[in-house]
Scaffold this motif. Structure first.
Motif, short mmCIF file in Angstrom:
data_model
loop_
_atom_site.label_atom_id
_atom_site.label_comp_id
_atom_site.label_asym_id
_atom_site.label_seq_id
_atom_site.Cartn_x
_atom_site.Cartn_y
_atom_site.Cartn_z
N ARG A 135 22.38 0.65 58.49
CA ARG A 135 23.61 1.15 57.88
C ARG A 135 24.86 0.47 58.42
NH1 ARG A 135 24.43 7.02 57.82
NH2 ARG A 135 25.19 6.75 55.69
N GLY A 136 24.82 0.04 59.66
CA GLY A 136 25.95 -0.72 60.19
C GLY A 136 26.10 -2.05 59.47
N HIS A 137 24.99 -2.77 59.30
CA HIS A 137 25.03 -4.02 58.55
C HIS A 137 25.39 -3.77 57.09
CE1 HIS A 137 22.20 -6.14 61.64
NE2 HIS A 137 23.46 -6.17 62.00
N GLU A 138 24.94 -2.65 56.55
CA GLU A 138 25.32 -2.31 55.17
C GLU A 138 26.84 -2.17 55.05
OE1 GLU A 138 24.79 1.25 51.84
OE2 GLU A 138 23.58 1.30 53.67
N ALA A 139 27.45 -1.48 56.02
CA ALA A 139 28.90 -1.30 55.98
C ALA A 139 29.63 -2.64 56.05
CB ALA A 139 29.34 -0.39 57.12
N TRP A 140 29.20 -3.52 56.96
CA TRP A 140 29.81 -4.84 57.04
C TRP A 140 29.56 -5.64 55.77
CZ3 TRP A 140 33.50 -6.40 60.09
CH2 TRP A 140 33.65 -5.82 61.36
N SER A 141 28.38 -5.48 55.18
CA SER A 141 28.05 -6.22 53.95
C SER A 141 28.91 -5.76 52.79
CB SER A 141 26.56 -6.04 53.62
OG SER A 141 25.75 -6.54 54.65
N LEU A 142 29.22 -4.48 52.72
CA LEU A 142 30.10 -3.98 51.66
C LEU A 142 31.49 -4.59 51.79
CD1 LEU A 142 28.90 -0.28 51.66
CD2 LEU A 142 28.88 -1.80 49.66
N ARG A 143 31.96 -4.70 53.01
CA ARG A 143 33.25 -5.37 53.20
C ARG A 143 33.18 -6.83 52.75
NH1 ARG A 143 34.99 -9.59 57.12
NH2 ARG A 143 37.26 -9.58 56.90
N LEU A 144 32.06 -7.50 53.04
CA LEU A 144 31.87 -8.88 52.60
C LEU A 144 31.88 -8.98 51.08
CD1 LEU A 144 31.06 -11.87 52.98
CD2 LEU A 144 28.68 -11.08 53.14
N VAL A 145 31.16 -8.09 50.40
CA VAL A 145 31.11 -8.11 48.93
C VAL A 145 32.51 -7.91 48.36
CG1 VAL A 145 30.25 -6.87 46.90
CG2 VAL A 145 28.69 -7.42 48.77
#
Length: 369
Positions: free
Chosen positions: A270-280
């Protein structure tokens, strides 16, 4: 295992560990069973099998409590802390790692003297503190750890310390302080052929170069690091996607960003998911795409998840990203409120305020960042 692990000989490791665990179980040897389970926890974490890492780590911790083995408990807690960190459970990981950090130092070194569980627990605790926005405390602990391991002949621990402190400065956007630490960790990795650290160290240096505007130096490192598929794989791909975006290689950046998000979700990171959403959000803000609906949706989802997980630096960056999108929509007043939130939070937790404010301006002007 101590000789094989730093070299990344994981296939040999898991074969021996599974055999040892099965034999110890049959013989009723609880101590050896706990040791095998703790090592399997580490193996599964390295391979990204986080549910299995938690299962084996909890089994090892239970055995340690049953037989009253404090050394085994320290080691099991370290591997559990790593797994919880990768799942985005930073508060749980911090709590668990604090226990390992408090253990007697001389009882937790591997028999080859290559690393210390206490030192590595301290490094991962620093990483948790950084993600949670406790940047001042994280930097102080990281600097103390670095001083403590520099005199020791254990380069593996020095790599961990450099990476943890470097990542803290990276999240704080103190890039000029992060780069020398990452450069040192990469030099140590290459000199000692520490394969388990190689991709992560190289990717972190590449990303720091990118944030410093050194894209020509960054891209070869990030492409090299993306070939590894072990721990922090999603983070490394995210770094590469953002670098492609800055290089104008949008056709490569977009599918990579979406892939990172999908992988993080499927693995419950979920931490990587949060960073990935910012990337998207960043990717879809690019002038070549200008999909502001997708960008805003991703930033808002990232903000919500980061808030839930306590990821204060990411919360500030998501506010900055949202400000850029809203300014592009002509919603200047709402955009300004997000800039104010980003800047206020950055100041509170010790991020470089000017860097966070500049990111909002850069995105609002239609550039990646």
């Amino acid at each position: 295992r101590g000789a094989l692990l730093p070299l990344g000989e994981l296939a040999q490791i898991v074969e021996h560990l599974r055999a040892a665990e099965a034999l110890a179980d049959r013989l009723g040897d609880r101590r050896r069973l706990g040791r095998a389970a703790s090592s399997l926890s580490q193996y599964h974490w390295l391979m990204g099998n986080l549910d299995e890492a938690i299962f084996s780590g909890e089994r090892a911790a239970a055995v340690a409590r049953e037989i009253g083995d404090p050394r085994l408990a320290t080691i099991a807690n370290f591997y559990l802390g790593q797994a919880h960190h990768s799942l985005g459970r930073y508060r749980d990981a911090r709590r668990i790692l604090e226990v390992s950090v408090g253990a007697p130092e001389d009882s937790t070194r591997d028999r080859f003297g290559q690393s210390s569980i206490v030192a590595n627990s301290a490094a991962w605790l620093v990483l948790c503190l950084a993600e949670l926005g406790e940047l001042g405390d994280g930097a102080r602990r990281g600097e103390a750890l670095l001083r403590a391991v520099q005199a020791e002949n254990r380069p593996f621990d020095l790599i961990s310390a450099c990476y943890a402190l470097g990542h803290t400065h990276l999240l704080a956007r103190r890039i000029e302080r992060a780069i020398p630490l990452f450069e040192r960790s990469v030099a140590l990795v290459r000199e000692g052929d520490f394969r388990t650290w190689a991709a992560t160290a190289v990717a972190s240096l590449g990303y720091a170069y990118m944030l410093a505007g050194r894209l020509a130096d960054a891209l070869p490192l990030l492409e090299e690091a993306a070939s590894g598929r072990r721990s922090h794989f999603r983070l490394r791909l995210a770094y590469l996607s953002e670098a492609y975006l800055r290089a104008g290689r949008v056709d490569e950046a977009v599918p990579l960003a979406e892939r990172v998000l999908d992988l993080a979700r499927r693995r419950h990171e979920r931490g990587h998911e949060a960073w990935s959403l910012r990337l998207v959000g960043t990717v879809h803000s690019h002038p070549a795409l200008r999909d502001l609906d997708r960008a805003e949706s991703a930033y808002r989802a990232g903000l919500t998840l980061a808030t839930e997980l306590g990821m204060q630096p990411l919360v500030a960056l998501c506010h900055a990203g949202l400000a850029g999108v809203l300014r592009s929509r002509g919603e200047a007043k709402t955009a300004a409120s997000h800039v104010d939130r980003a800047v206020a939070l950055a100041a509170t937790i010790g991020m470089e305020v000017a860097a966070v404010a500049a990111e909002a301006e850069e995105l609002g002007d239609g550039h990646a960042g």
